[in-house]
Design a protein around this motif. Structure first.
Motif, PDB file in Angstrom:
ATOM      1  N   HIS A 112       0.823  -1.038  -0.107  1.00 13.39           N
ATOM      2  CA  HIS A 112      -0.108  -0.019   0.156  1.00 13.39           C
ATOM      3  C   HIS A 112       1.040   1.377  -0.038  1.00 13.39           C
ATOM      4  O   HIS A 112       0.167   2.366  -0.492  1.00 13.39           O
ATOM      5  CB  HIS A 112      -0.884   0.113   1.155  1.00 13.39           C
ATOM      6  CG  HIS A 112      -1.878  -0.915   1.110  1.00 13.39           C
ATOM      7  ND1 HIS A 112      -3.057  -1.189   2.114  1.00 13.39           N
ATOM      8  CD2 HIS A 112      -2.358  -1.857   0.154  1.00 13.39           C
ATOM      9  CE1 HIS A 112      -3.883  -2.100   1.903  1.00 13.39           C
ATOM     10  NE2 HIS A 112      -3.403  -2.527   0.743  1.00 13.39           N
TER      11      HIS A 112
ATOM     12  N   VAL B  51      -0.232  -4.760  -8.106  1.00 12.08           N
ATOM     13  CA  VAL B  51      -1.605  -4.614  -8.207  1.00 12.08           C
ATOM     14  C   VAL B  51      -2.041  -6.288  -7.311  1.00 12.08           C
ATOM     15  O   VAL B  51      -2.997  -6.131  -6.453  1.00 12.08           O
ATOM     16  CB  VAL B  51      -2.205  -5.215  -9.544  1.00 12.08           C
ATOM     17  CG1 VAL B  51      -3.509  -5.802  -9.579  1.00 12.08           C
ATOM     18  CG2 VAL B  51      -2.161  -3.879 -10.287  1.00 12.08           C
TER      19      VAL B  51
ATOM     20  N   THR C 270      -1.269  -5.039  -3.144  1.00 16.39           N
ATOM     21  CA  THR C 270      -2.071  -4.062  -2.642  1.00 16.39           C
ATOM     22  C   THR C 270      -3.417  -4.837  -2.326  1.00 16.39           C
ATOM     23  O   THR C 270      -4.133  -4.246  -1.523  1.00 16.39           O
ATOM     24  CB  THR C 270      -2.002  -2.875  -3.537  1.00 16.39           C
ATOM     25  OG1 THR C 270      -2.519  -1.720  -2.817  1.00 16.39           O
ATOM     26  CG2 THR C 270      -2.808  -3.043  -4.882  1.00 16.39           C
ATOM     27  N   SER C 271      -3.893  -5.609  -3.309  1.00 20.34           N
ATOM     28  CA  SER C 271      -5.181  -6.182  -2.977  1.00 20.34           C
ATOM     29  C   SER C 271      -5.249  -7.289  -2.207  1.00 20.34           C
ATOM     30  O   SER C 271      -6.402  -7.967  -2.106  1.00 20.34           O
ATOM     31  CB  SER C 271      -5.864  -6.445  -4.464  1.00 20.34           C
ATOM     32  OG  SER C 271      -5.106  -7.483  -5.029  1.00 20.34           O
TER      33      SER C 271
ATOM     34  N   TYR D 142      -8.040  -9.205  -2.805  1.00 21.76           N
ATOM     35  CA  TYR D 142      -8.942  -8.640  -1.877  1.00 21.76           C
ATOM     36  C   TYR D 142      -9.539  -9.566  -0.692  1.00 21.76           C
ATOM     37  O   TYR D 142     -10.628  -9.379  -0.262  1.00 21.76           O
ATOM     38  CB  TYR D 142     -10.028  -7.654  -2.534  1.00 21.76           C
ATOM     39  CG  TYR D 142      -9.660  -6.544  -2.958  1.00 21.76           C
ATOM     40  CD1 TYR D 142      -9.196  -5.444  -2.209  1.00 21.76           C
ATOM     41  CD2 TYR D 142      -9.603  -6.272  -4.344  1.00 21.76           C
ATOM     42  CE1 TYR D 142      -8.774  -4.487  -2.837  1.00 21.76           C
ATOM     43  CE2 TYR D 142      -8.820  -5.161  -4.846  1.00 21.76           C
ATOM     44  CZ  TYR D 142      -8.692  -4.237  -3.997  1.00 21.76           C
ATOM     45  OH  TYR D 142      -8.255  -2.840  -4.533  1.00 21.76           O
TER      46      TYR D 142
ATOM     47  N   VAL E 292      -9.188   1.150   1.165  1.00 24.84           N
ATOM     48  CA  VAL E 292      -9.421   0.315   0.188  1.00 24.84           C
ATOM     49  C   VAL E 292      -9.374   1.205  -1.105  1.00 24.84           C
ATOM     50  O   VAL E 292      -8.565   1.124  -2.164  1.00 24.84           O
ATOM     51  CB  VAL E 292     -10.782  -0.235  -0.185  1.00 24.84           C
ATOM     52  CG1 VAL E 292     -10.798  -0.752  -1.838  1.00 24.84           C
ATOM     53  CG2 VAL E 292     -10.784  -1.591   0.729  1.00 24.84           C
TER      54      VAL E 292
ATOM     55  N   THR F  68      -5.986   1.174  -3.792  1.00 19.76           N
ATOM     56  CA  THR F  68      -6.188   0.732  -5.198  1.00 19.76           C
ATOM     57  C   THR F  68      -4.952   1.568  -6.167  1.00 19.76           C
ATOM     58  O   THR F  68      -4.870   2.588  -5.958  1.00 19.76           O
ATOM     59  CB  THR F  68      -7.637   1.329  -5.751  1.00 19.76           C
ATOM     60  OG1 THR F  68      -8.611   0.642  -4.814  1.00 19.76           O
ATOM     61  CG2 THR F  68      -7.797   0.996  -7.075  1.00 19.76           C
ATOM     62  N   GLU F  69      -4.440   0.645  -6.795  1.00 18.15           N
ATOM     63  CA  GLU F  69      -3.074   1.013  -7.227  1.00 18.15           C
ATOM     64  C   GLU F  69      -3.127   2.538  -7.783  1.00 18.15           C
ATOM     65  O   GLU F  69      -2.369   3.443  -7.657  1.00 18.15           O
ATOM     66  CB  GLU F  69      -2.710   0.124  -8.329  1.00 18.15           C
ATOM     67  CG  GLU F  69      -1.118   0.331  -8.787  1.00 18.15           C
ATOM     68  CD  GLU F  69      -0.807   0.171 -10.191  1.00 18.15           C
ATOM     69  OE1 GLU F  69       0.424   0.555 -10.464  1.00 18.15           O
ATOM     70  OE2 GLU F  69      -1.606  -0.227 -11.063  1.00 18.15           O
TER      71      GLU F  69
ATOM     72  N   TYR G 120     -16.167   4.411  -4.060  1.00 15.60           N
ATOM     73  CA  TYR G 120     -15.104   3.816  -5.126  1.00 15.60           C
ATOM     74  C   TYR G 120     -15.331   4.463  -6.638  1.00 15.60           C
ATOM     75  O   TYR G 120     -14.183   4.757  -7.122  1.00 15.60           O
ATOM     76  CB  TYR G 120     -15.159   2.287  -5.121  1.00 15.60           C
ATOM     77  CG  TYR G 120     -14.562   1.532  -5.804  1.00 15.60           C
ATOM     78  CD1 TYR G 120     -13.104   1.378  -5.602  1.00 15.60           C
ATOM     79  CD2 TYR G 120     -14.615   0.830  -7.115  1.00 15.60           C
ATOM     80  CE1 TYR G 120     -12.284   0.554  -6.073  1.00 15.60           C
ATOM     81  CE2 TYR G 120     -13.868   0.185  -7.802  1.00 15.60           C
ATOM     82  CZ  TYR G 120     -12.468   0.007  -7.139  1.00 15.60           C
ATOM     83  OH  TYR G 120     -11.663  -0.831  -7.736  1.00 15.60           O
TER      84      TYR G 120
ATOM     85  N   CYS H 164     -15.291  -7.841  -4.184  1.00 17.57           N
ATOM     86  CA  CYS H 164     -13.894  -7.884  -4.208  1.00 17.57           C
ATOM     87  C   CYS H 164     -13.268  -8.202  -5.550  1.00 17.57           C
ATOM     88  O   CYS H 164     -12.244  -7.567  -5.832  1.00 17.57           O
ATOM     89  CB  CYS H 164     -13.343  -8.948  -3.098  1.00 17.57           C
ATOM     90  SG  CYS H 164     -13.627  -8.454  -1.508  1.00 17.57           S
TER      91      CYS H 164
ATOM     92  N   MET I  70     -13.306  -5.070  -7.849  1.00 21.75           N
ATOM     93  CA  MET I  70     -12.450  -4.334  -7.396  1.00 21.75           C
ATOM     94  C   MET I  70     -11.172  -4.622  -7.995  1.00 21.75           C
ATOM     95  O   MET I  70     -10.270  -3.876  -8.583  1.00 21.75           O
ATOM     96  CB  MET I  70     -12.138  -3.887  -5.978  1.00 21.75           C
ATOM     97  CG  MET I  70     -13.588  -3.269  -5.414  1.00 21.75           C
ATOM     98  SD  MET I  70     -13.247  -2.652  -3.618  1.00 21.75           S
ATOM     99  CE  MET I  70     -12.880  -4.050  -2.698  1.00 21.75           C
ATOM    100  N   PHE I  71     -10.716  -5.897  -7.852  1.00 17.95           N
ATOM    101  CA  PHE I  71      -9.689  -6.658  -8.505  1.00 17.95           C
ATOM    102  C   PHE I  71      -9.223  -6.331  -9.590  1.00 17.95           C
ATOM    103  O   PHE I  71      -8.410  -5.688 -10.416  1.00 17.95           O
ATOM    104  CB  PHE I  71      -9.264  -7.849  -8.043  1.00 17.95           C
ATOM    105  CG  PHE I  71      -8.084  -8.395  -8.548  1.00 17.95           C
ATOM    106  CD1 PHE I  71      -6.874  -8.055  -7.678  1.00 17.95           C
ATOM    107  CD2 PHE I  71      -8.012  -9.363  -9.496  1.00 17.95           C
ATOM    108  CE1 PHE I  71      -5.710  -8.647  -8.072  1.00 17.95           C
ATOM    109  CE2 PHE I  71      -6.899  -9.828  -9.927  1.00 17.95           C
ATOM    110  CZ  PHE I  71      -5.578  -9.507  -9.321  1.00 17.95           C
TER     111      PHE I  71
END
Lengths: 566, 186
Positions: free
Chosen positions: A280, A294, A297-298, A302, A365, A369-370, A552, B32, B35-36
């Motif tokens: 991050h 990517v 960071t996720s 996620y 979040v 996010t990149e 977002y 999720c 978002m990815f």
């Protein structure tokens, strides 16, 4: 090993404390609160300087105070308290003696020596390098050495915790699996071991650099590894404070987890994926590849965010199920309206859950996010985010737990229960506002760790929009309100410890009483509606999701208006 | 029966999922994934992606490259420090040094044109915070970061240092002028 120790059963909670463990929990918790006090006093200097119309401290003092505030709050207050939680979740919840108490005291001594040494280094001047101490900017050797000693102490504390789990298993003080809260604490401890190892890997060479024993530490490698310590240490907090949420739900409502499988599975996701978040902090850096950014960071697609969203549902959900079972079954939200809002353990945890999710989680979040990181990196949005996670999430949960522990662990009545009733609201809600206005100022671009937004003395000054000044003024006001809330907490905790009415203890024995084996309960829930055991919580979760999705895509829209970058 | 006691059912992992949990997990999982894949989508279709083109460099090397650009394209100087204002042609490599406590030189670029902006630091970490656009990039000493930029609005931009770099941190502000058509360029 001698087993000569005593076990006290608390008359109010029924919890059983082994005498060594009890003293260790107390010592670590009190040390934590002392650092919270120091960090809180330093916070006055920080907010009154960043409040543009007051702009109190000189630049050098401001950076010194900010460095100490970050370390005392993010590292010392929280990790001392977490060690207390680890001992509590092992020895107390599993009703066993603590493993190797002498080693645990040695760990405590190392942590005290390290934290004091580090603080002294900062106050001596010459170590105003911020908590992150990015090389090649150097602090005094004792700055790094203090951190290293503290980390070693904390690491030993984690192993005492693991040892205590072994003791409980071997001495059969419980049957079957460990309780969910202990499972959460295990998660925190595993993350802590990874975190502290990362800290050692990078701080030891940096300390050697400060001693002129080696010549070079690469600035980019430092950032990548330091953040495996810096960010992951905040993930210890997440695991710890979520354990506290489950704990408070259990003691206040008698709530049982909606499903052990789901909650433990979510903790497992933390163990596997949370540590990736070091990325991050590197998203706007040169050097690392897009793929690396990517994926890391996720948290690998996620999955750790998924875990947090699960806990965010299952904890209030468990409260709802418990309340409905008590008959608060009308409509969607009677269970919530009739919750014990005057009990600071509950109100603190509930304010913490909502704030951690809506403010800390969503903003986290965004930053993680990149591409969106470019509109946030190193702006004051970042402290806005982490005050929502670490202060509203962790610190407020620890405060809520303290109100439970004062009678149970300190064996004292709270000196001013009326004040305690209000403290989570004052502290939590002013912190909400504090975080929001910081994120607002950050959205306008205002820098973090910056002494003067008017750029006095700069050849080419930039003028921030008036709204940015307004936001920073509100940061000052909200900050002072939150500090007042923090001061009340310190007053209540220390005051109760010193002057609270003693609670008579009668049940002391030389042998632990094992946890009785409970009868399996009927599995199926019969409350709620539409086949949902917790429909109210589900509605709240959907509100959360809507806010998340909307915000977002607003950020993506904002990003799309910027200069082309490739 | 409670989160602070061992699970009463020894085979707790066989306990059925409540519908509210199952539904939420499914929804959260889908979100999720969205978002990815949004990050990947933006790399393919979006216009704002941070370059990862990076070279190891030294202060001498980076300073000499910057000096060469300044010698060639300086159009005037500004401020008491006589900071050069440099206007390299569109499409070229442009350099900006971050050091205690300024960004050097001032750049003058054309709106809607592409430039390869090279960033590096002569000493500590610094932050490239382009205002009022609010684009923020970390500058790490020893590394030369090449970012391809396409300004989309003319005007005067400031570069605020937003990584703490010592006592004069708050005086570290640079400038980029964007010339040409006012308003947005698609």
């Amino acid at each position: 090993m001698s087993h000569k120790t005593t076990y006290r059963t608390c008359p109010r909670s029924g919890l059983q404390f082994e005498s060594q463990a009890e003293k260790l929990v107390l010592a670590n918790a009190v040390a934590g609160v002392i650092f919270l006090l120091i960090g809180g006093i330093l916070a006055i200097g920080v907010v009154l300087t960043r409040w543009p119309t007051i702009h109190w401290l000189e630049a050098s003092t401001f950076y010194q105070v900010l460095t100490a505030h970050g370390l005392d709050m993010l590292v010392f207050w929280i990790i001392f308290f977490e060690i207390a939680i680890l001992y509590f979740c092992s020895s107390t919840l599993l009703r066993c003696r603590i493993a190797t108490p002498k080693v645990a005291w040695a760990a405590f001594a190392l942590m005290v020596i390290g934290s004091v040494m580090n603080n002294v280094a900062v106050y001596q001047g010459g170590s105003s390098v911020m908590m992150t101490s990015y090389v090649p900017m150097m602090a005094a050797p004792s700055f790094y050495l203090g951190l290293i000693l503290f980390a070693v102490g904390a690491l030993i504390g984690c192993f005492v915790f693991f040892g205590t789990l072994v003791v409980a298993k071997r001495e059969k003080t419980y049957q079957g699996s460990v309780p969910l809260v202990t499972f959460g604490a295990i998660t925190a401890a595993i993350i802590a071991v990874f975190t502290i190892a990362s800290g050692a890997i990078i701080l030891i060479p940096t300390w050697m650099l400060s001693m002129n024993w080696i010549e070079h530490v690469d600035p980019l490698i430092y950032r990548v590894i330091w953040w495996a310590f810096g960010h992951s240490s905040q993930q210890i907090n997440v695991a710890a404070h979520i354990s506290i949420w489950y704990f408070v739900a259990a003691v206040v409502f008698g709530a049982k987890p909606m499903s052990e499988r789901v909650s433990r599975g979510a903790f497992l996701l933390y163990i596997v994926f949370l540590q990736l978040a070091s990325a991050h902090h590197i998203l706007s850096d040169p050097g690392m590849s897009t793929e690396w950014k990517v994926l890391n960071t996720s948290y690998f697609m996620y999955f750790a965010v998924l875990a947090s969203m699960i806990h965010g549902l299952t904890i209030p959900g468990a409260m709802e199920v418990a309340q409905r079972a008590k008959g608060y079954n009308k409509g969607l939200f009677e269970w919530l309206r009739k919750a014990p809002w005057g009990n600071p353990s509950f109100s603190g945890v509930f304010i913490s859950i909502v704030g951690f999710g809506f403010l800390g989680g969503i903003s986290g979040v965004m930053m993680g996010t990149e591409q969106l990181n470019m509109i946030i990196h190193n702006t004051i949005y970042v402290p806005g985010h982490f005050h929502a996670t670490v202060v509203v999430g962790t610190t407020l949960s620890f405060m809520a737990l303290t109100y439970f522990l004062i009678p149970v662990l300190f064996k004292r009545d709270i000196i001013n229960p009326g004040l305690a009733k209000w403290q989570p609201y004052l502290f939590g809600l002013s912190m909400y506002f504090f975080c929001l206005v910081m994120m607002g100022a950050g959205t306008l671009g205002v820098s973090r760790r910056h002494w003067d937004m008017a750029f006095s003395g700069a050849a080419l000054a930039y003028e921030w929009p008036g709204a940015a000044y307004l936001m920073m003024g509100l940061v000052g006001i909200a900050g002072i309100a939150a500090i007042t809330g923090g001061a009340i907490y310190i007053y209540l905790t220390v005051g109760s410890l010193l002057w609270g009415k003693r609670i008579a203890q009668t049940k002391i024995s030389s042998e632990p009483t094992p946890i009785p084996v409970g009868a399996p309960s009927a599995a199926v829930q019969t409350y709620g509606s539409l086949g949902f055991a917790a429909p109210g919580t589900f509605v709240l979760a959907m509100v959360f999701l809507a806010a998340f999705v909307l915000y977002y895509f607003i950020n993506w829209k904002y990003l799309s208006t910027l200069w082309g970058l490739s | 029966m409670s989160a602070i006691l061992p699970p009463t059912e020894r085979l707790w992992w066989k306990h059925p999922l409540d519908r509210v949990e199952g539904t939420w997990i499914a929804i959260a999982f889908v979100w999720c994934m969205i978002m990815f894949f949004m990050m990947i989508y933006w790399h393919i279709y979006g216009k704002q992606n941070l370059s990862t083109e990076t070279y190891k460099t030294t202060t001498e090397l980076f300073a000499s490259k910057t000096q060469a650009m300044v010698d060639k394209y300086t159009v005037r100087t500004e401020t008491d420090l006589e900071t050069p204002v440099v206007a390299p042609p569109p499409g070229s490599d442009v350099y900006m040094i971050a050091r205690l406590w300024n960004f050097w030189p001032i750049l003058e670029l054309q709106n809607g044109q592409t430039y390869r902006l090279h960033l590096s630091s002569m000493d500590y970490n610094h932050g490239f915070s382009l205002q009022p656009a609010n684009i923020n990039i970390q500058i790490v000493p020893g590394y030369e970061h090449v970012v391809t930029i396409v300004p989309n609005q003319s005007g005067t931009y400031s570069v605020v240092c937003n990584e703490f770099c010592g006592i004069g941190h708050h005086t570290m502000v640079g400038r980029i002028y964007i010339k040409g058509e006012t308003g947005n360029v698609p």
